[in-house]
Design an enzyme around this catalytic site. Structure first.
Site, PDB file in Angstrom:
ATOM      1  N   ASP A  82      29.635  -7.580  45.446  1.00 36.24           N
ATOM      2  CA  ASP A  82      28.624  -8.639  45.333  1.00 36.24           C
ATOM      3  C   ASP A  82      28.838  -9.406  44.024  1.00 36.24           C
ATOM      4  OD1 ASP A  82      26.443 -10.147  45.913  1.00 36.24           O
ATOM      5  OD2 ASP A  82      24.968  -8.657  45.279  1.00 36.24           O
ATOM      6  N   GLU A  83      28.328 -10.625  43.941  1.00 33.12           N
ATOM      7  CA  GLU A  83      28.464 -11.443  42.729  1.00 33.12           C
ATOM      8  C   GLU A  83      29.915 -11.480  42.241  1.00 33.12           C
ATOM      9  OE1 GLU A  83      25.997 -13.154  41.895  1.00 33.12           O
ATOM     10  OE2 GLU A  83      24.110 -12.044  42.052  1.00 33.12           O
ATOM     11  N   LYS A 125      22.187 -13.978  51.142  1.00 30.22           N
ATOM     12  CA  LYS A 125      23.385 -13.218  50.819  1.00 30.22           C
ATOM     13  C   LYS A 125      23.162 -11.699  50.918  1.00 30.22           C
ATOM     14  CE  LYS A 125      23.853 -12.501  46.652  1.00 30.22           C
ATOM     15  NZ  LYS A 125      24.031 -12.487  45.185  1.00 30.22           N
ATOM     16  N   THR A 126      22.131 -11.232  50.264  1.00 27.10           N
ATOM     17  CA  THR A 126      21.853  -9.793  50.272  1.00 27.10           C
ATOM     18  C   THR A 126      21.602  -9.317  51.702  1.00 27.10           C
ATOM     19  OG1 THR A 126      20.826 -10.088  48.127  1.00 27.10           O
ATOM     20  CG2 THR A 126      20.491  -7.989  49.189  1.00 27.10           C
ATOM     21  N   ARG A 172      16.220 -21.734  41.738  1.00 26.74           N
ATOM     22  CA  ARG A 172      15.271 -20.620  41.744  1.00 26.74           C
ATOM     23  C   ARG A 172      13.959 -21.041  42.370  1.00 26.74           C
ATOM     24  NH1 ARG A 172      18.487 -17.422  42.336  1.00 26.74           N
ATOM     25  NH2 ARG A 172      19.842 -19.243  42.414  1.00 26.74           N
ATOM     26  N   GLN A 184      27.595 -20.573  40.885  1.00 27.38           N
ATOM     27  CA  GLN A 184      26.647 -19.773  40.111  1.00 27.38           C
ATOM     28  C   GLN A 184      27.349 -18.889  39.096  1.00 27.38           C
ATOM     29  OE1 GLN A 184      22.985 -18.209  42.107  1.00 27.38           O
ATOM     30  NE2 GLN A 184      24.026 -18.866  43.964  1.00 27.38           N
TER      31      GLN A 184
END
Length: 751
Positions: free
Chosen positions: A216-217, A29-30, A607, A247
């Site tokens: 973002d997020e 994503k980043t 994770r 998430q």
DNA sequence: GAACCCATCATTTTT
DNA sequence: TGATGGGTTC
């Protein structure tokens, strides 16, 4: 675009109009956001000045800027990359006066808020037992997250007496905040929204500037933040939001999942791109995560897949008590360590902070270095807060909360009686405490304390002079560390601690020095350092952001703080009903409460890159009472074939530590199998079997297959021999010839 | 004004 | 279990 998959590169080049990127865990994503910014600047010659990228944490913002900086030649400095909150501060510092505010406002944190609430309740004659501060703060926060004023809340109260009272508290609270010239975190968003609503000229300045906006997020945004983004993007509509509804784990602090679920309703012409290829985890781990999250309803359809190797099964261990559980985790870590795994590759995740204590005890005992993320931070220590209160009061004399905090700290003989009299009188005359005390007419009212207060005020006036906020000192002559030294010194704060002489006092003195270091750093790293800027940084930047990631330590943190991170080896402890999922969520009448816990579980599982171990205890002490929890429902949601259960009778199946640092864990022999061998270049720190000795791993290559190794490149599998839970694989590499290695360590990929 | 004791009450957290 | 805070006592 190089190094991106089709979906990723589509997301980068689709820049006109609204775009929703549903980015699954570990889908790069980043990477997409940074490449997208680079694409705008390099390929489309967009002026960096007109790009806005909003994140939730400073850490994310910094990381983003750094990564963009590496991608483009020039201009990354003029991109606005910031959190919602620092963006709003920046806007309000410039224009808050347009809606009747003062641009030099102070930012209040939760502790300051609490103090304000206390005053408000006292003032309204309300019982703090009936209306606890915490409840008031969260009521006010909820209102602001919804962009609702005290009047709105009053209307909403209906016939509920309690709600009406709460609305009163809210109104009175806001009044106090104005008097103190302070804004809380929610106000920063709220007031910016108010500014944009009431002053179209200001809104137009920002709307015209930001042609390209990225958030973002996005699943973490609350309603006010949604409105803010919507207003900013209204002119050009080049809005790109990135998020993952699976998430979303911050509902309790106002995150509104419908922002992401209804994005297409809000923007019917929106393009939706799903990033579903995961580059992080093994197949087993990813499938387990998929199986768990599939139990949730009302999600965007999405299925993560990966080309990574299958990997080891997930270990699930049940122990008798939380101590044995911790013991077991430590043994597993020591095993991993003896296989060559670095401590920094390992994370222990838990649902509640209280669980960290037992783990810490055992880690210390075993001499395993660890770092604890979160918890009570540096800026929550009393002495640090005292110093910051001095600084805040210097910057803003209207700040009655800071004034009250330090007026008699260290003791200068100004007691509660005097302070209360000052408060009453000042309140009656509509003055701030500082101004009231400063006025010579009032000294007589204060009797014997008068001269002491006079001294205090004149000292504070000297500090204020030094600080440069009056504009009387040339910027190059302002030295914040000098100012800080003066405060520590002239207030007698340090002297009082030295006189105390206890170990605790010594620790406090160290913290005072540490704060000085932080101030020095700020002065060094900032272009135009000033007291305002320093206080902003202290309020808006959590100290957890600066953790030394270079240290080789095991990471301990809550599942919440793990979001956005990845570790080769992850332990999730406390897999028990009413702990995880939490009892409160189980009892809640909101069916989404347990779903949010499940999303948290999904976050935790995803994770892990290579190795995942889950554990629980059959009995655990919670809040002083012994409980006998059932196994977490999330365990049952992981298909059996991905998991290897063991334990139940705890200790008997826990292997002794391979090489205990002390000799804490009973008879220490040796770890069977491949343990004990020193890692060499052929054994890149990797995967180990943890608890079981039965074969579990499956790999998707066979003898004769061509495979790729991260270091050695392409090669052909010569042999594959089972040994313990692992395979010993021999590969003939094109470049370096024949190498023998353990399959779990080699991370071979079939080509 | 300060030390001390007892009652109370407990998710998750960034800004 | 443990931290925290209010109230009491010296």
């Amino acid at each position: 675009m190089t190094g991106l998959n089709d979906k990723q590169s589509e997301a980068c080049s689709y820049v006109e109009g609204p775009l929703l990127i549903l980015a699954g865990a570990g889908s790069g994503k980043t990477r997409v956001i940074t490449h997208r910014i680079a694409y705008l600047i390099d390929e489309l010659a967009v002026n960096p000045y007109s790009i806005l990228a909003i994140t939730f944490t400073n850490k994310a913002a910094n990381e983003m800027r750094e990564r963009v900086d590496k991608l483009i030649d020039v201009g990354s400095v003029s991109i606005w990359v910031s959190t919602f909150h620092s963006m709003c501060v920046r806007i309000l510092r410039r224009f808050y006066d347009r809606i009747g505010g003062k641009n030099n406002f102070t930012i209040y944190d939760t502790d300051d808020q609490k103090a304000v609430i206390k005053e408000v309740l006292k003032n309204l004659g309300m019982d703090p037992k009936m209306y606890p501060e915490k409840a008031c703060i969260s009521y006010i926060s909820k209102a602001k997250e919804e962009f609702l004023t005290p009047d709105d809340m009053d209307k909403r109260s209906g016939t509920s007496y309690r709600d009406m009272q709460m609305a009163n508290v809210y109104r009175e609270y806001q009044k106090r905040m104005v008097q103190n010239n302070a804004l809380d975190f929610d106000d920063l968003i709220f007031k910016t929204l108010e500014l944009f609503t009431r002053d179209k000229e200001v809104l137009d300045i920002y709307q015209s500037r930001f042609r390209y906006i990225m958030v973002d997020e996005y699943q973490d945004t609350n309603h006010s933040q949604f409105l803010l983004v919507k207003m900013l993007a209204a002119k050009y509509r080049n809005l790109c939001v990135v998020g993952d509804d699976d998430q979303s784990i911050y509902k309790f602090r106002g995150a509104d999942i419908s922002n992401i679920l209804n994005f297409e309703d809000e923007y019917p012409d929106a393009k939706v791109i799903k990033l579903e290829q995961n580059y992080r985890s093994t197949k087993v781990i990813l499938d387990a995560a998929n199986s768990v999250i599939a139990n949730n309803e009302g999600r965007k359809s999405k299925k993560l897949w990966t080309e990574n190797y299958i990997g080891n099964k997930i270990k699930y261990m049940v122990f008798e008590t939380e101590y044995e559980e911790a013991h077991g985790v430590i043994n597993a870590i020591l095993d991993q360590r003896s296989m060559g795994r670095e401590y920094s590759d390992i994370a222990i995740l838990y649902r509640t902070n209280a669980q960290s204590r037992v783990l810490e005890e055992k880690l210390i005992y075993a001499n395993i270095p660890y770092k604890l993320v979160g918890g009570t931070g540096f800026y929550n220590r009393k002495e640090v807060r005292d110093m910051i209160a001095y600084l805040k009061l210097i910057a803003n004399h209207s700040d009655d909360i800071s004034f009250s905090r330090i007026i008699n700290v260290p003791r200068r003989g100004i007691g509660a009686t005097t302070v209360n009299r000052i408060k009453d009188n000042a309140y009656a005359s509509g003055q701030s405490l500082y101004d009231y005390c400063k006025s010579p007419d009032h000294i007589d009212d204060l009797g014997r304390s008068g001269s002491k207060i006079c001294d205090f005020i004149s000292m504070m006036d000297d500090f204020t002079e030094m600080s440069g906020i009056l504009g009387n000192v040339p910027p190059e002559d302002i030295c914040l560390t000098d100012l800080y030294d003066s405060i520590v010194d002239k207030t007698g704060y340090k002297t009082a601690l030295v006189a105390e002489g206890t170990d605790e006092a010594k620790a406090r003195i160290e913290n005072l020095d540490e704060l000085k270091n932080k101030i020095a750093h700020y002065e060094q790293d900032t272009d135009e350092p000033g007291l305002m800027g320093l206080l902003e940084e202290i309020s808006l930047v959590a100290d957890t952001d600066e953790g030394l990631d270079t240290d080789n330590k095991v990471t301990l943190m809550t599942l919440h703080s793990a979001k956005g991170l990845e570790f080769p080896c992850v332990y999730i402890v406390g897999m028990e009903e009413r702990l995880f999922p939490s009892g409160l969520s189980i009892d809640s009448d909101d069916p989404d409460a347990v779903e949010e816990e499940r999303r948290l579980c999904y976050v935790g599982i995803t994770r892990a890159m290579e190795e995942l171990m889950l554990s629980g205890a059959t009995t655990r002490m919670i809040n002083g009472t012994r409980t006998y929890p059932a196994e977490s429902r999330f365990i049952k949601e992981i298909p059996k074939e991905f998991m290897e259960r063991s334990g139940v009778k705890g200790r008997s199946v826990v292997k002794p530590a391979a090489r205990p640092a002390v000799k804490p864990f009973g008879s220490s022999t040796f770890a069977p199998g491949i343990g004990g061998a020193k890692p060499d270049i052929n054994n890149i720190p990797g995967v180990q079997k943890g608890f079981s000795s039965s074969g579990s791993a499956v790999y998707d290559y066979e003898v004769g297959d061509t495979v790729r190794h991260i270091k050695f490149g392409k090669g052909t599998v010569v042999s594959k021999v089972k040994g313990g839970s692992d395979y010993e694989v021999t590969v003939d590499f094109e470049k370096v010839g024949e190498k023998k290695m353990f399959a779990s360590l080699a991370r071979l990929k079939k080509v």
